[in-house]
Design a protein around this motif. Structure first.
Motif, short mmCIF file in Angstrom:
data_model
loop_
_atom_site.label_atom_id
_atom_site.label_comp_id
_atom_site.label_asym_id
_atom_site.label_seq_id
_atom_site.Cartn_x
_atom_site.Cartn_y
_atom_site.Cartn_z
N VAL A 1 7.68 5.25 29.43
CA VAL A 1 8.98 5.87 29.17
C VAL A 1 9.98 4.80 28.77
N ALA B 1 15.47 7.20 29.97
CA ALA B 1 15.55 8.23 31.02
C ALA B 1 16.89 8.93 30.93
N ARG C 1 10.55 16.77 32.04
CA ARG C 1 9.53 16.64 31.00
C ARG C 1 9.79 15.41 30.14
N SER C 2 8.85 15.12 29.25
CA SER C 2 9.02 14.00 28.33
C SER C 2 9.04 14.49 26.89
N ASP D 1 8.49 13.08 22.69
CA ASP D 1 7.90 12.01 21.89
C ASP D 1 8.60 11.92 20.53
N THR E 1 11.22 5.82 19.81
CA THR E 1 9.96 6.49 20.14
C THR E 1 8.90 6.34 19.05
N LYS F 1 8.02 7.23 25.13
CA LYS F 1 8.57 8.56 25.36
C LYS F 1 9.95 8.51 26.02
N PHE G 1 12.13 10.53 28.89
CA PHE G 1 11.90 11.42 30.02
C PHE G 1 13.23 11.99 30.51
#
Length: 310
Positions: free
Chosen positions: A123, A126, A148-149, A151, A196, A201, A203
């Motif tokens: 990640v 955040a 959730r994440s 992309d 990304t 990712k 998050f």
């Protein structure tokens, strides 16, 4: 400068200040009141013509005592991208966050987002949820986020819910993309795409971490430039196979922006969306845009009130 703590990574917090004399003190105090201690605070006033700088100066001693490092600069107006780029050059932290000078973060925001990044290696950013307030600080809504994440594809297609005042970014990744081009006006979207693109990712937690201030006059004044600002960001994803689909989505967003004030322009944007991606005509996004543009708000509220009823 105080010695840095060995037990927790340094967080660089940046407040770009511009004509928010009514709110900037609350913004700064929200950083002062963070439960997380190892913070350096950089405030750059970008040519405010109100008394924002004078208000910031009244908090100078408090900030020097609270933060491991405090920097305040007043400069001629150069735009938000320039301010962020300058802060990237100055900052020394492991993590980086910006906070608009009219928003606030809740006391545990930094502590919680640092914990997320320390424990999730894949990640790169955040974020969390936020409470939406108006000019007087009254609650008028919220920005809900899922646990959730997201992309690179989500970022390019703008299929995410990310609240800017809650973000925390890995500083080394931010440095590696070389800052933000000066003409970019939607800085956060540009960052999500660039950060990304190597598989990392973003998050989101569903916890409320900030107070996001919404100004009623801002939306109408910026609406005309939003479409071009979004297209400027997408120039940096032009080689992506998702480019046409994202352009279509951007035009649908523009249609919704003008839905209440200029239905002719809104319809022209819907047509442009279909031209960019023919299969958008079968999408829920198009249906949603048509409903937002052509169904009166009162009828829309009535339909929503009956959603799910027998």
């Amino acid at each position: 400068m105080k010695p840095l703590s060995d037990s927790m990574p340094l967080v660089t917090m940046v407040i770009p200040s511009y004509n928010h004399s009514l709110y900037v003190k609350e913004t700064i105090l929200s950083v002062v009141n963070q439960t997380y201690q190892n913070i350096e605070l950089i405030i750059i006033d970008d040519g405010s013509n109100d008394d924002s700088s004078e208000i910031i100066q009244t908090l100078h001693s408090l900030c020097l005592a609270r933060f491991v490092r405090f920097e305040f600069l007043r400069q001629q107006n150069r735009g938000l991208a320039s301010v962020i780029n300058q802060a990237i050059q100055w900052g020394r932290g492991k993590y980086f966050a910006t906070l608009a000078s009219d928003d606030m973060i809740l006391p545990e925001k930094t502590e919680k987002t640092v914990s997320l990044l320390e424990n999730m290696e894949d990640v790169i950013v955040a974020c969390g949820a936020a409470t939406v307030i108006d000019e007087e600080g009254e609650v008028i809504g919220g920005i809900k986020t899922e646990q959730r994440s997201y992309d690179w594809k989500d970022a390019i297609l703008h299929e995410y819910v990310l609240c800017a005042p809650t973000q925390l970014i890995r500083f080394d990744a931010l440095r590696s993309i070389g800052g933000i081009p000066g003409h970019i006006k939607i800085e956060d979207w540009y960052l999500w795409i660039k950060l990304t693109e190597d598989g990392k990712k973003i998050f989101t937690t569903n916890e409320i971490l900030a107070l996001y201030r919404r100004h009623r006059e801002n939306y109408s004044s910026k609406r005309d430039g939003l479409l071009q600002a979004r297209l400027d960001v997408l120039e940096y994803a032009k080689s992506s196979r998702y480019y046409s689909a994202s352009c279509a989505r951007v035009y649908l967003m523009a249609a919704i922006d003008f839905g209440e004030t200029n239905k002719v322009k809104a319809l022209s944007h819907i047509v442009a969306a279909v031209k960019h991606k023919n299969n958008v005509i079968m999408s829920r996004s198009l249906v949603y845009a048509l409903l937002k543009v052509f169904i009166p708000a009162a009828l829309g509220d009535l339909l929503r009130s009956y959603r799910g009823r027998p």
